[in-house]
Design a protein around this motif. Sequence first.
Motif, PDB file in Angstrom:
ATOM      1  N   THR A 180       8.867   0.042  -3.771  1.00  0.00           N
ATOM      2  CA  THR A 180       9.981  -0.482  -4.568  1.00  0.00           C
ATOM      3  C   THR A 180       9.633  -0.609  -6.043  1.00  0.00           C
ATOM      4  O   THR A 180      10.525  -0.827  -6.867  1.00  0.00           O
ATOM      5  N   VAL A 181       8.333  -0.483  -6.394  1.00  0.00           N
ATOM      6  CA  VAL A 181       7.888  -0.574  -7.784  1.00  0.00           C
ATOM      7  C   VAL A 181       6.766   0.428  -8.022  1.00  0.00           C
ATOM      8  O   VAL A 181       6.168   0.937  -7.065  1.00  0.00           O
ATOM      9  N   ASP A 182       6.479   0.696  -9.293  1.00  0.00           N
ATOM     10  CA  ASP A 182       5.317   1.512  -9.646  1.00  0.00           C
ATOM     11  C   ASP A 182       4.070   0.638  -9.593  1.00  0.00           C
ATOM     12  O   ASP A 182       4.099  -0.547  -9.947  1.00  0.00           O
ATOM     13  N   GLY A 183       2.962   1.227  -9.164  1.00  0.00           N
ATOM     14  CA  GLY A 183       1.715   0.466  -9.152  1.00  0.00           C
ATOM     15  C   GLY A 183       0.675   1.083  -8.242  1.00  0.00           C
ATOM     16  O   GLY A 183       0.740   2.265  -7.886  1.00  0.00           O
ATOM     17  N   THR A 184      -0.297   0.251  -7.865  1.00  0.00           N
ATOM     18  CA  THR A 184      -1.390   0.665  -6.980  1.00  0.00           C
ATOM     19  C   THR A 184      -1.293  -0.099  -5.672  1.00  0.00           C
ATOM     20  O   THR A 184      -1.042  -1.301  -5.668  1.00  0.00           O
ATOM     21  N   ILE A 185      -1.499   0.608  -4.569  1.00  0.00           N
ATOM     22  CA  ILE A 185      -1.469  -0.057  -3.260  1.00  0.00           C
ATOM     23  C   ILE A 185      -2.765  -0.848  -3.092  1.00  0.00           C
ATOM     24  O   ILE A 185      -3.854  -0.276  -3.035  1.00  0.00           O
ATOM     25  N   LEU A 186      -2.632  -2.166  -3.028  1.00  0.00           N
ATOM     26  CA  LEU A 186      -3.800  -3.037  -2.882  1.00  0.00           C
ATOM     27  C   LEU A 186      -4.225  -3.169  -1.420  1.00  0.00           C
ATOM     28  O   LEU A 186      -5.422  -3.241  -1.119  1.00  0.00           O
ATOM     29  N   GLU A 187      -3.238  -3.197  -0.538  1.00  0.00           N
ATOM     30  CA  GLU A 187      -3.565  -3.475   0.861  1.00  0.00           C
ATOM     31  C   GLU A 187      -2.494  -2.890   1.773  1.00  0.00           C
ATOM     32  O   GLU A 187      -1.302  -2.919   1.452  1.00  0.00           O
ATOM     33  N   ILE A 188      -2.937  -2.317   2.873  1.00  0.00           N
ATOM     34  CA  ILE A 188      -2.041  -1.904   3.957  1.00  0.00           C
ATOM     35  C   ILE A 188      -2.563  -2.596   5.218  1.00  0.00           C
ATOM     36  O   ILE A 188      -3.466  -2.102   5.888  1.00  0.00           O
ATOM     37  N   PRO A 189      -2.024  -3.765   5.538  1.00  0.00           N
ATOM     38  CA  PRO A 189      -2.581  -4.574   6.638  1.00  0.00           C
ATOM     39  C   PRO A 189      -2.172  -4.118   8.030  1.00  0.00           C
ATOM     40  O   PRO A 189      -2.510  -4.792   9.005  1.00  0.00           O
ATOM     41  N   VAL A 190      -1.439  -3.013   8.157  1.00  0.00           N
ATOM     42  CA  VAL A 190      -1.015  -2.542   9.475  1.00  0.00           C
ATOM     43  C   VAL A 190      -1.614  -1.158   9.724  1.00  0.00           C
ATOM     44  O   VAL A 190      -2.062  -0.480   8.801  1.00  0.00           O
ATOM     45  N   GLU A 191      -1.613  -0.761  10.984  1.00  0.00           N
ATOM     46  CA  GLU A 191      -2.086   0.558  11.379  1.00  0.00           C
ATOM     47  C   GLU A 191      -1.024   1.250  12.220  1.00  0.00           C
ATOM     48  O   GLU A 191      -0.079   0.606  12.710  1.00  0.00           O
ATOM     49  N   GLU A 192      -1.175   2.552  12.377  1.00  0.00           N
ATOM     50  CA  GLU A 192      -0.236   3.296  13.196  1.00  0.00           C
ATOM     51  C   GLU A 192      -0.274   2.763  14.637  1.00  0.00           C
ATOM     52  O   GLU A 192      -1.341   2.585  15.215  1.00  0.00           O
ATOM     53  N   GLY A 193       0.898   2.504  15.172  1.00  0.00           N
ATOM     54  CA  GLY A 193       1.006   1.928  16.507  1.00  0.00           C
ATOM     55  C   GLY A 193       1.265   0.440  16.508  1.00  0.00           C
ATOM     56  O   GLY A 193       1.634  -0.124  17.544  1.00  0.00           O
ATOM     57  N   ASP A 194       1.077  -0.234  15.363  1.00  0.00           N
ATOM     58  CA  ASP A 194       1.340  -1.671  15.293  1.00  0.00           C
ATOM     59  C   ASP A 194       2.836  -1.941  15.341  1.00  0.00           C
ATOM     60  O   ASP A 194       3.650  -1.182  14.800  1.00  0.00           O
ATOM     61  N   GLN A 195       3.198  -3.034  15.973  1.00  0.00           N
ATOM     62  CA  GLN A 195       4.593  -3.451  16.021  1.00  0.00           C
ATOM     63  C   GLN A 195       4.890  -4.314  14.804  1.00  0.00           C
ATOM     64  O   GLN A 195       4.099  -5.181  14.437  1.00  0.00           O
TER      65      GLN A 195
END
Length: 383
Positions: A180-195
């Motif tokens: 939704t904004v320009d910037g750097t991804i600091l964290e992706i706390p989920v993984e593929e398969g997570d609900q």
Amino acid sequence: MNKIVKYILIGVLVLGALWAAAFFIKSNSKSAVTYEVQNPFITNIEKKTVATGKLIPEDEIEIKPQISGIIQKIYKEEGDKVKSGDLIAMIKVVPNEQALNQARGRVRNAELALNNSKIEYDRNKTLFDKGVIASQNFNTLQLQYNQAQQEIENAKADYQIIRQGSAGGSSSANTNIRATVDGTILEIPVEEGDQVIESNNFNDGTTIATIADLSKMIFEGKVDEGEVAKLEVGTPLKINLGAVEGKELDAKLRFIAPKGIEETGAVQFKIEGDVEVKDDIFIRAGYSANASLVLEKKDSILVIPEALLQFDKKTDKPFVEIAAGAVEDQKFLRKDIEIGISDGVNVEIVSGLTESDKVKVWNKTEPIKKGEDEEGESENSEE
């Protein structure tokens, strides 16, 4: 003959006693000490304090899903730079069986209502065309038929939303998670398969990613209550990073907390400062940092090293010892003084001394001793 031997023995004993006394006095006598002196001088003093804290982005945006489901694919990694609208992840919708069954039943009811309404509409249209029924009655039946058509469209749309996540039959509208904004991804706390759970009025929802602009950083730290009263918004700060040696960042104090927090028996106040990020330094969110703040500053004032101060045991007032006459005479007089601010090394002299005074360096670790040939010629007098 006996008298001569007796006198000789007495003389030897006397000489031995004198020699022993002289040796004892000499061996136990202390060598005289020569003290150095130092003149007061003019310089600038800054009284500083250090606040410990960290660097954090000014704004961190949490990306949350608009629909519940399972993470089907993640397209970005932590540390990637993104633009607004970039695809981050895709969600596979897992419909609720109860809601799906209710939506299917609503579609069936709408179909039955539409069929019944169509039969009535077709029959009355034939009569209306022959002029048997009034126009007002036919218009009412036509409205009911149109409403039945709209109801089945709404029911089918709701059914598609529950089943696929979108009313148009394509789930891309809600299941594609985008920046939704320009910037750097600091964290992706989920993984593929997570609900994941959608964000609504009753739940914050699952965070898919956190995005921040690392070019806009702030220093967040704490200062002691004894120093917070001396701070003002706009005070310049010098930021030193633990992870980046030899680099110093400029900052400006922008916030001082109105309420303190007690930690380990001391009250601490939160402060924030806008940091000027340099292009040649890559700053990561969460770097530990120390901020140096100037509490008080005076220019061109008379000072002496703080180590030269002495304090009266009764009044606790400061004084120094200055040379009375030539330095070689090693005679010193007490001089009461008034002191001002200190930076821990030098202290301001408000009154009591001039630049020409020679202040005794009384606490040297290894004082200079006079030669043996000059011992006993001078004495130190301390008043």
